[in-house]
Design a protein around this motif. Structure first.
Motif, PDB file in Angstrom:
ATOM      1  N   VAL A   5      -5.056  31.942  22.694  1.00 53.64           N
ATOM      2  CA  VAL A   5      -4.818  32.838  23.406  1.00 53.64           C
ATOM      3  C   VAL A   5      -4.893  31.798  24.853  1.00 53.64           C
ATOM      4  O   VAL A   5      -5.764  31.335  24.809  1.00 53.64           O
ATOM      5  N   GLU A   6      -3.419  31.747  25.414  1.00 52.72           N
ATOM      6  CA  GLU A   6      -3.475  31.973  26.602  1.00 52.72           C
ATOM      7  C   GLU A   6      -3.969  32.876  27.905  1.00 52.72           C
ATOM      8  O   GLU A   6      -4.001  33.684  27.549  1.00 52.72           O
ATOM      9  N   SER A   7      -4.235  32.094  28.642  1.00 52.44           N
ATOM     10  CA  SER A   7      -5.321  32.797  30.069  1.00 52.44           C
ATOM     11  C   SER A   7      -5.565  32.619  31.450  1.00 52.44           C
ATOM     12  O   SER A   7      -4.575  31.312  31.174  1.00 52.44           O
ATOM     13  N   GLY A   8      -4.519  32.880  32.511  1.00 50.44           N
ATOM     14  CA  GLY A   8      -5.128  32.214  33.520  1.00 50.44           C
ATOM     15  C   GLY A   8      -3.727  32.172  34.471  1.00 50.44           C
ATOM     16  O   GLY A   8      -4.319  31.657  35.706  1.00 50.44           O
ATOM     17  N   LEU A  20      -4.917  27.113  33.841  1.00 53.30           N
ATOM     18  CA  LEU A  20      -4.430  28.368  32.530  1.00 53.30           C
ATOM     19  C   LEU A  20      -5.328  27.072  31.295  1.00 53.30           C
ATOM     20  O   LEU A  20      -6.013  26.337  30.916  1.00 53.30           O
ATOM     21  N   SER A  21      -6.011  28.297  30.693  1.00 57.81           N
ATOM     22  CA  SER A  21      -6.418  28.081  29.831  1.00 57.81           C
ATOM     23  C   SER A  21      -5.981  28.533  28.174  1.00 57.81           C
ATOM     24  O   SER A  21      -5.146  29.056  27.992  1.00 57.81           O
ATOM     25  N   CYS A  22      -5.995  27.504  27.161  1.00 58.61           N
ATOM     26  CA  CYS A  22      -6.212  28.244  26.102  1.00 58.61           C
ATOM     27  C   CYS A  22      -7.257  27.618  24.489  1.00 58.61           C
ATOM     28  O   CYS A  22      -7.105  26.453  24.395  1.00 58.61           O
ATOM     29  N   THR A  23      -7.175  28.969  24.180  1.00 57.31           N
ATOM     30  CA  THR A  23      -8.685  28.421  23.360  1.00 57.31           C
ATOM     31  C   THR A  23      -8.044  28.802  21.990  1.00 57.31           C
ATOM     32  O   THR A  23      -7.449  29.859  21.844  1.00 57.31           O
ATOM     33  N   THR A  78     -11.057  24.558  23.604  1.00 56.34           N
ATOM     34  CA  THR A  78     -10.151  25.210  24.437  1.00 56.34           C
ATOM     35  C   THR A  78      -9.936  24.027  25.263  1.00 56.34           C
ATOM     36  O   THR A  78     -10.108  22.799  25.257  1.00 56.34           O
ATOM     37  N   THR A 121       1.662  33.108  29.035  1.00 54.49           N
ATOM     38  CA  THR A 121       0.875  33.753  29.958  1.00 54.49           C
ATOM     39  C   THR A 121       1.599  33.172  31.862  1.00 54.49           C
ATOM     40  O   THR A 121       2.182  31.984  31.461  1.00 54.49           O
TER      41      THR A 121
END
Length: 127
Positions: A5-8, A20-23, A78, A121
């Protein structure tokens, strides 16, 4: 399917920053290479940065060297992409992907090397 899951992502002015984060959930990123990729409308997917969880080595495409930094937080499972001095040409959908590399291996920026992808994202750099 591997849950990444990417976010940011978001909208930022030229010269600004995003992280950006990749968890990953359900498995460890150990012994994997993790890559960050981007795809702008009408363009091919491009490898931006990568990191080897095995030896910590990193790689960057020339256009982001000195501006982007990829890092990994083992405790949070992450990988981050710190993006500074953003430019309008950095606008794209950014995705992370992984590939198992085992005990020895570095990362590569070619998308075909990676087997599992997150959903992406959007990053938009505009005034």
């Amino acid at each position: 399917q591997v849950p990444l899951v990417e976010s940011g992502g978001g909208l930022v002015q030229p010269g600004g920053s995003l992280r950006l984060s990749c968890t990953a959930s359900g498995f460890t990123l150990d012994y994997h290479a993790i890559g960050w990729f981007r795809q702008a409308p009408g363009k091919e997917r491009e490898g931006v940065a990568c990191i080897s969880a095995t030896d910590g080595s990193t790689g960057y495409v020339d256009s982001v060297k000195g501006r982007f930094t990829v890092s990994k937080d083992n405790a949070k499972n992450t990988v981050y992409l710190q993006m500074n001095s953003l430019k309008p040409e950095d606008t794209a959908v950014y995705s992370c992907a992984i590939v198992f590399i085992g005990l020895s291996g570095t990362c590569h920026l070619g998308p075909s090397n990676y087997g599992y992808w997150g959903q992406g994202t959007q990053v938009t750099v505009s005034s």
